[in-house]
Design a protein around this motif. Structure first.
Motif, short mmCIF file in Angstrom:
data_model
loop_
_atom_site.label_atom_id
_atom_site.label_comp_id
_atom_site.label_asym_id
_atom_site.label_seq_id
_atom_site.Cartn_x
_atom_site.Cartn_y
_atom_site.Cartn_z
N TYR A 96 -10.59 -5.88 10.24
CA TYR A 96 -9.55 -5.03 10.81
C TYR A 96 -9.50 -5.23 12.32
O TYR A 96 -10.47 -5.67 12.94
CB TYR A 96 -9.81 -3.55 10.48
N ARG A 145 -4.61 -2.57 12.21
CA ARG A 145 -4.23 -3.57 11.19
C ARG A 145 -5.40 -3.97 10.31
O ARG A 145 -6.51 -4.19 10.79
CB ARG A 145 -3.66 -4.82 11.87
N LYS A 156 -6.74 -6.95 8.01
CA LYS A 156 -6.53 -8.38 7.87
C LYS A 156 -7.31 -8.89 6.67
O LYS A 156 -8.51 -8.67 6.56
CB LYS A 156 -6.98 -9.12 9.14
N LEU A 161 3.44 -8.07 -1.73
CA LEU A 161 3.67 -7.54 -0.38
C LEU A 161 4.48 -6.26 -0.39
O LEU A 161 4.17 -5.30 0.33
CB LEU A 161 4.38 -8.60 0.46
N ILE A 209 2.51 -3.21 -1.47
CA ILE A 209 1.55 -2.81 -0.44
C ILE A 209 2.26 -1.91 0.58
O ILE A 209 1.69 -0.91 1.04
CB ILE A 209 0.95 -4.05 0.26
N LYS A 210 3.50 -2.24 0.90
CA LYS A 210 4.28 -1.39 1.81
C LYS A 210 4.56 -0.03 1.17
O LYS A 210 4.49 1.00 1.83
CB LYS A 210 5.60 -2.08 2.17
N ALA A 221 1.53 1.20 3.72
CA ALA A 221 1.43 0.34 4.90
C ALA A 221 2.73 0.41 5.69
O ALA A 221 3.81 0.25 5.13
CB ALA A 221 1.14 -1.09 4.48
N ALA A 235 3.84 -5.04 6.90
CA ALA A 235 2.93 -6.06 6.37
C ALA A 235 3.63 -7.41 6.43
O ALA A 235 4.82 -7.52 6.17
CB ALA A 235 2.53 -5.73 4.94
N LEU A 260 -3.09 -12.00 5.18
CA LEU A 260 -2.24 -10.82 5.19
C LEU A 260 -2.64 -9.94 6.36
O LEU A 260 -3.82 -9.75 6.62
CB LEU A 260 -2.41 -10.03 3.89
N GLN A 261 -1.62 -9.40 7.05
CA GLN A 261 -1.87 -8.37 8.05
C GLN A 261 -1.02 -7.17 7.68
O GLN A 261 0.20 -7.27 7.56
CB GLN A 261 -1.52 -8.87 9.45
N ALA A 262 -1.68 -6.03 7.48
CA ALA A 262 -0.98 -4.81 7.09
C ALA A 262 -1.29 -3.70 8.08
O ALA A 262 -2.45 -3.47 8.42
CB ALA A 262 -1.40 -4.38 5.68
#
Length: 222
Positions: free
Chosen positions: A164, A168, A170, A181, A184-185, A189, A192, A199-201
Motif C-alpha cells: 500500500y 492506495r 497495490k 475491476l 472492485i469499484k 474502491a 481503480a 492493480l492500484q485501488a
C-alpha cells in the motif's frame, strides 16, 4: 515541471510576447490600427477585465484540470490537445484585444505572471482536493470483504505481492485478465486502474488495514 505544464506555459508566454513585439513595432513606426471606440478609460479597462476573466482565466483553469486528470488521476481518455486549442485561441483573442486597445507593456508581461500563478495554484488545489478525497475511508475491512476482494483479484494464487502507499492498495498479479475491476469499484474502491500487471485501488486512509488483512489471510490459507 512536467512536459504538459511546460508546453501550456510556453503557449501563453510565446503568444503574449509576440503580440507585445508587434505592439512595440507599430508604435515605433507610427502605424495606427487602433480603434477609437469613444469610451472612457474606465469602461475600456472594465471591458478588458471582463474579456480576460471569461477567456484567459477559464482557459487556464481548463488546461490545468486536463493536465491533472491525465497525470495525477490517470484518466487516460483526457483529450489534452482540446484544452490547448482553447488556450491558444483564448490567448490570441485576448492579445489581439490588447493590441486594439493600445495597452501598455505591463499588461502583456503582467498577464504571463498572473496566468502562470493561476495555472500552478489551480494544479495545487486540484491535487490537494484529490488527496483529501482519497483519504476518506470507503472500504470497511472485515473477513467478508477480504474474501470478496481476493475473489475479484482472481484468487490468492493469482497474487504475486500486496502493498500500500498512502490511500492506495497495490497488487501485483500473475494474470490481470482474471481481475474484475468494475466489481472492485462497486465494493467501495473510490478509483481503480491497471498499469502492466499491477492493480492500484484507492481505498482510503485504511488502505494499510486492507493490505495487512489480505496478506494475513493469504498466509493463513496457505
Amino acid at each position: 515541471m512536467k512536459k504538459a505544464n511546460l508546453t501550456n506555459f510556453l503557449i501563453i508566454m510565446i503568444i503574449y510576447s509576440l503580440f507585445y513585439i508587434v505592439n512595440l513595432l507599430l508604435r515605433q513606426n507610427d502605424i495606427d490600427i487602433y480603434f477609437d471606440l469613444g469610451i472612457t478609460d474606465g469602461l475600456k479597462i472594465g471591458l478588458l477585465i471582463i474579456f480576460y476573466l471569461l477567456m484567459m482565466i477559464t482557459s487556464v483553469l481548463y488546461s490545468s484540470k486536463k493536465v491533472f486528470d491525465l497525470y495525477i488521476r490517470h484518466i487516460r481518455r483526457t483529450k489534452l490537445i482540446n484544452s490547448r486549442y482553447y488556450l491558444v485561441i483564448a490567448s490570441l483573442l485576448t492579445c489581439y484585444l490588447f493590441l486594439l486597445f493600445k495597452v501598455e507593456y505591463y499588461y502583456y508581461f503582467g498577464s504571463i505572471i498572473l496566468l502562470y500563478l493561476i495555472y500552478f495554484i489551480s494544479l495545487y488545489l486540484y491535487d490537494n482536493h484529490f488527496v483529501n478525497k482519497q483519504q476518506k475511508t470507503t472500504v470497511i475491512v472485515n473477513d467478508e470483504v477480504v474474501e470478496k476482494f481476493l475473489n475479484l483479484l482472481g484468487g490468492k494464487d493469482n497474487i504475486i505481492s500486496v502493498s500500500y502507499e498512502y490511500s492506495r492498495l497495490k497488487v501485483e498479479l500473475k494474470d490481470v485478465k482474471k481481475l474484475n475491476l468494475e466489481e472492485i469499484k462497486e465494493l467501495g474502491a473510490r478509483g481503480a486502474f491497471v498499469a502492466g500487471n499491477k492493480l492500484q485501488a484507492v481505498i482510503g486512509s485504511n488502505a494499510f488495514e486492507l493490505e495487512s488483512a489480505i496478506t494475513s489471510y493469504i498466509s493463513h490459507v496457505k
